[in-house]
Design a protein around this motif. Structure first.
Motif, PDB file in Angstrom:
ATOM      1  N   LYS A  61       1.017  -0.734   0.431  1.00 15.40           N
ATOM      2  CA  LYS A  61       0.501   0.138   0.001  1.00 15.40           C
ATOM      3  C   LYS A  61       0.536   1.669  -0.215  1.00 15.40           C
ATOM      4  CE  LYS A  61      -3.929   2.309   2.388  1.00 15.40           C
ATOM      5  NZ  LYS A  61      -3.859   1.857   4.095  1.00 15.40           N
ATOM      6  N   GLN A  62       1.696   1.627   0.790  1.00 14.88           N
ATOM      7  CA  GLN A  62       3.178   2.063   0.832  1.00 14.88           C
ATOM      8  C   GLN A  62       3.499   2.712  -0.754  1.00 14.88           C
ATOM      9  OE1 GLN A  62       5.850   2.678   3.702  1.00 14.88           O
ATOM     10  NE2 GLN A  62       4.480   0.963   5.550  1.00 14.88           N
ATOM     11  N   TYR A  63       3.724   1.602  -1.055  1.00 18.79           N
ATOM     12  CA  TYR A  63       4.248   1.240  -2.519  1.00 18.79           C
ATOM     13  C   TYR A  63       3.714   2.270  -3.342  1.00 18.79           C
ATOM     14  CZ  TYR A  63       6.237  -0.338  -7.026  1.00 18.79           C
ATOM     15  OH  TYR A  63       6.073  -0.137  -8.524  1.00 18.79           O
ATOM     16  N   PHE A  64       1.728   1.371  -3.284  1.00 19.52           N
ATOM     17  CA  PHE A  64       1.180   2.528  -4.315  1.00 19.52           C
ATOM     18  C   PHE A  64       0.922   3.905  -4.340  1.00 19.52           C
ATOM     19  CE2 PHE A  64       0.704  -2.320  -5.023  1.00 19.52           C
ATOM     20  CZ  PHE A  64       0.865  -2.063  -7.022  1.00 19.52           C
ATOM     21  N   HIS A  65       0.899   3.949  -2.682  1.00 21.16           N
ATOM     22  CA  HIS A  65       0.570   5.868  -2.387  1.00 21.16           C
ATOM     23  C   HIS A  65       1.772   5.962  -2.655  1.00 21.16           C
ATOM     24  CE1 HIS A  65       1.148   8.568   0.843  1.00 21.16           C
ATOM     25  NE2 HIS A  65      -0.475   8.510   0.314  1.00 21.16           N
ATOM     26  N   TYR A  66       2.933   6.095  -2.669  1.00 20.73           N
ATOM     27  CA  TYR A  66       4.410   6.713  -3.376  1.00 20.73           C
ATOM     28  C   TYR A  66       4.220   6.760  -4.636  1.00 20.73           C
ATOM     29  CZ  TYR A  66       9.069   8.250  -3.713  1.00 20.73           C
ATOM     30  OH  TYR A  66       9.918   9.442  -4.141  1.00 20.73           O
ATOM     31  N   LEU A  67       3.786   6.046  -5.378  1.00 19.81           N
ATOM     32  CA  LEU A  67       3.216   5.609  -6.761  1.00 19.81           C
ATOM     33  C   LEU A  67       2.936   7.388  -7.301  1.00 19.81           C
ATOM     34  CD1 LEU A  67       4.135   2.114  -8.889  1.00 19.81           C
ATOM     35  CD2 LEU A  67       5.754   3.729  -8.363  1.00 19.81           C
ATOM     36  N   GLY A  68       1.734   7.576  -6.612  1.00 19.24           N
ATOM     37  CA  GLY A  68       0.568   7.768  -6.974  1.00 19.24           C
ATOM     38  C   GLY A  68       1.170   9.377  -6.102  1.00 19.24           C
ATOM     39  N   GLN A  69       2.129   9.847  -5.418  1.00 22.46           N
ATOM     40  CA  GLN A  69       2.802  10.799  -4.872  1.00 22.46           C
ATOM     41  C   GLN A  69       3.792  10.683  -6.171  1.00 22.46           C
ATOM     42  OE1 GLN A  69       4.325  10.122  -0.953  1.00 22.46           O
ATOM     43  NE2 GLN A  69       2.721  12.211  -0.440  1.00 22.46           N
TER      44      GLN A  69
END
Lengths: 309, 516
Positions: A61-69
């Motif tokens: 989830k952190q990874y996809f959140h980061y990608l979104g950022q």
């Protein structure tokens, strides 16, 4: 040509995605976290900190959140420099690193090619040997040895230049640019010499000479372009390294560039800062390689990027 | 002749004649928010631009700051502060008791995530507020009037006035809740210009209550991470005062810069910790003492670290008011007797040349720590035949290994005190202290510390001394040396006084002439 460029630029995206993924998970696999310190925090505060930086989410989830950022070019807040975001840190550091890097690379290119050509035209003479000897020294003496010597002589003893610091003025740039340019100059000089000697023995040069052209015209009009090919392909990646900041140069001359963020960020487990710098470096490498390819095509008529190639 | 005043005015406006001190700061400060700053450089900078109820004089002693005076009531559990009537923010507003309450509420609010807030835990309810159990308004701080502030503590804390000189307890201007770094400050200087990793320029704050006594017009603080770079810039005349000196350059500096090198004792100790939670050091006092006696501290202090550090046989460094260094087990022996005793104890502990101790010495990556580890392991090998494996770990990994205590045996340890009191060091070894990475649990020691906490004045210090003697007999750590502070100081700088806290506020300093 345009289609080729577009395709290359689109190719940037999967490469960057790979880079972000590998860097992201490598950072997280490293033991220790950004809030570990000698005096441990009360568990409640640590939990709040983790929540603030989304470190309590599952890794994916952190990874996809980061990608979104990243998709909206927001690299997040820095863990170490709490008053700043990573975007602000890069915006402050990158212009400095780029100034030093571009100046150093330009200096290295001009001086390096001139020296290399001079040595090649006087192959196996004293001039050649001494130039290449100096170049060999330039490559083999590391810059953390050269820099303090330059500081000692030019700043401490002579007092002509500042020993470090950065005010954006010319004087504060001289020593770091010189130090950073030295090994690259030496390398370019050797590349140019080797390449020139090879080109001068090739058939089209013999033809040019046979036509009765003066030697200077032969060199300028016919030899120079192919001679520069290996130099250009060296300069692409080297340029990316130089303009994203050199840790050694920045520490020794106390320059507010980007290089130290790499090492400091990694040691402090400043996840967002390291990721930001890694992505910037990746983009630079890819873009500069692309530029190198374009220059290549311009220099070498044998290479053309069209549909059939 | 007539143009002279004009020329003077011009030169002055150009800053040519303004007295500016150029100081090294160490690493780039991590934050200028009083509740986020953790690093020493940030704390030092905040002390220049802000002031708490108490402050430091030139010699590093605690003196009144924003408070003009205070009373200690209720056997040390209540402090009543009378604020100065001329304490002003840099925009001219008066500093009031409410500004302190505002600051403390923010410091202890769980949402602020203040990393140093635990310094305020002696205050009633501070710990509970910090973890969100009760509301911030329950903290034991109260404004009796605009200029009278009362603080209640859960128990007498003799070093409490010093906590009030730490940025975490400073007042906040009303504007600061929105913009903590843009709001007015209340110190001797204000930030004029800030370029990351390059320059932090401070200028004198005309609203400061003692502005009349501040000699400097401004300070150029240069954040320089690398001590070698700092030294070059000092030698090139770009700095009047350095934050430190590079490791291993002490002798050279002593020879060539002699009087400019200022070394003085500091409230920090370096030791090797022994993990008493596991073999081989648990329940083997003889072994711990043998290892301690086998180390020649003077060699470590003089030759290995070599910047004027003092050999240590105990935990609390010398120089704390009223606490005199005592003789500790081992320090009285000459080197021959010391080594002989070490060998005897080693045999008694059940080890010998045929059956040597094999152990691991763990330290965080640093060339200095490696040198110390090498020296210690070779002394152990020569004297006792101990086989030591050296292990280095990155800082973030090392602090975790040390805290968990699963893999550690011998490890690098040490402490730099938050406040100049022996308890700052000795409390580390209480059974329930989470910083007790040796896992030393001793009822007698805890009792001695509890008894000391209930006393005050000289009796308290004497009791702490007894606790330290007891601790050194049990030897959960092997003290190696006491830290020193190191600066280079140009002869043109005045007002510098060496002190054990190594705090040198620029408001007491002057500089004779500065370069344009």
């Amino acid at each position: 040509m345009l289609r080729h460029s577009l395709r290359r630029l689109l190719g940037l995206i999967p490469t960057l995605l790979m880079l972000i993924t590998v860097a992201f998970f490598m950072m997280r696999v490293a033991p220790g976290g950004p809030f570990d310190s000698e005096k441990s925090l009360p568990p409640e505060i640590e939990a709040n900190l983790n929540a603030k930086y989304h470190l309590d989410d599952p890794l994916l989830k952190q990874y996809f959140h980061y990608l979104g950022q990243v998709a909206v070019l927001d690299f997040g807040p820095s863990f170490q420099y709490k008053d700043w975001t990573v975007n602000e840190l890069i915006a402050q550091g990158f212009p400095v690193s780029m100034t030093v890097g571009v100046l150093a690379m330009s200096l290295a290119f001009i001086v390096g090619t001139l020296l290399g050509i001079a040595a090649a035209l006087r192959q196996n003479t004293r001039i050649d040997y001494s130039l290449m000897g100096v170049a060999m020294l330039g490559i083999s003496i590391p810059n953390f040895v050269i820099a303090p010597i330059l500081i000692l002589v030019l700043a401490v003893y002579a007092g002509w230049l500042p020993a470090g610091g950065w005010d954006g003025g010319f004087a504060s740039m001289v020593l770091p640019v010189l130090t950073l340019a030295l090994p690259a100059t030496a390398y370019i000089a050797r590349l140019t010499r080797g390449s020139m000697i090879e080109v001068l023995h090739s058939n089209f040069i013999r033809t040019a000479r046979a036509k009765g052209l003066p030697e200077s015209v032969v060199i300028r009009r016919h030899a120079l372009r192919p001679v520069l090919l290996p130099v250009i392909s060296f300069m692409g990646p080297a340029m990316a390294g130089m303009i994203s900041g050199s840790v050694v140069i920045e520490r020794i001359f106390s320059i507010p560039g980007l290089g130290s963020y790499f090492v400091q960020g990694a040691l402090n487990r400043d996840y967002t800062l390291v990721m930001g710098v890694v992505i910037l470096y990746g983009v630079l490498i890819i873009l500069l390689n692309f530029v190198v390819d374009l220059i290549y095509a311009w220099l070498n008529p044998k290479i053309r990027y069209d549909e059939t190639s | 002749m007539r143009c002279r005043p004009v020329l003077f005015a011009f030169l002055f406006s150009q800053g040519l004649w303004a007295a500016t001190l150029h100081r090294g700061l160490g690493p780039e400060p991590d934050s200028l928010d009083i509740h986020q700053a953790q690093g020493l450089s940030a704390i030092n900078l905040l002390r220049e631009i802000r002031e708490g109820l108490t402050s430091y004089d030139a010699a590093g002693n605690i003196v009144p700051g924003v408070a003009a005076s205070w009373q200690v009531l209720d056997k040390g559990k209540t402090y009543r502060f009378e604020l100065r009537d001329n304490a002003r923010w840099s925009n001219g507003d008066a500093v009031t008791a409410h500004d302190f309450i505002r600051g403390w509420h923010r410091a202890l609010s769980p949402a602020t995530l203040a990393r140093t807030a635990s310094l305020l835990t002696p205050v009633v309810n501070a710990g509970e507020v910090m973890v969100g159990k009760v509301k911030a308004t329950a903290i034991g701080i109260q404004a009796l009037s605009v200029s009278t502030l009362e603080i209640k503590l859960t128990m007498a804390t003799p070093w409490f006035p010093e906590i009030l000189a730490h940025p975490v307890s400073f007042p906040l201007h009303a504007d600061a809740i929105e913009q903590p770094n843009q709001a007015p400050v209340n110190g001797a200087f204000v930030v004029d210009k800030m370029t990351m990793h390059a320059l932090i320029r401070l200028r004198k704050n005309p609203h400061f209550h003692a502005a009349g006594s501040v000699a400097l017009d401004g300070i150029d603080y240069l954040p320089i991470e690398d001590p070698h770079a700092e030294l070059s810039r000092y030698r090139a005349g770009e700095l009047d005062m350095t934050e430190t000196i590079p490791a291993g350059r002490h002798d050279w500096l002593q020879t060539y810069l002699g009087d400019e090198l200022r070394i003085s004792p500091y409230i920090g100790s370096f030791w090797l910790g022994l993990n008493l939670g596991r073999e081989p050091f648990a329940d083997n006092n003889n072994l711990r003492r043998a290892l301690s006696l086998a180390i020649d501290r003077s060699v470590i202090a003089r030759l290995v670290v070599g910047a004027g550090e003092l050999p240590a046989w105990s935990i609390v460094p010398p120089g704390i008011d009223g606490y005199s260094a005592r003789e500790f087990a081992g320090s009285e022996l000459d080197s021959e007797a010391r080594l002989l005793t070490a060998k005897e104890l080693y045999l008694k502990a059940g080890y010998s040349e045929d059956k040597p101790l094999r152990t691991e010495l763990r330290y965080n990556t640093s060339s200095q720590h490696r040198k110390i580890a090498l020296a210690v392991s070779s002394m152990w090998r020569q004297v006792l035949g101990v086989q030591t494996q050296l292990l280095n770990e990155e800082w973030k990994v090392f602090v975790n290994s040390r805290r968990q205590g699963v893999v550690t045996q011998v490890f690098r340890g040490g402490w730099i005190a938050d406040y100049a009191d022996p308890a700052s060091f000795l409390d580390l070894f209480r059974s329930d202290n989470e910083l007790n990475t040796t896992f030393y649990k001793d009822k007698t020691f805890d009792l001695l510390m509890d008894q000391a906490a209930a006393m005050d004045g000289a009796a308290r210090l004497a009791q702490l001394q007894r606790a330290e003697v007891h601790l050194m007999q049990d030897m959960p750590v092997i003290p190696l040396y006491f830290y020193v502070s190191r600066h280079l100081l140009k002869p043109t700088v005045s007002g510098y006084q060496p002190n054990i806290r190594d705090i040198h506020l620029s408001r007491y300093m002057g500089v004779k002439s500065t370069k344009p």
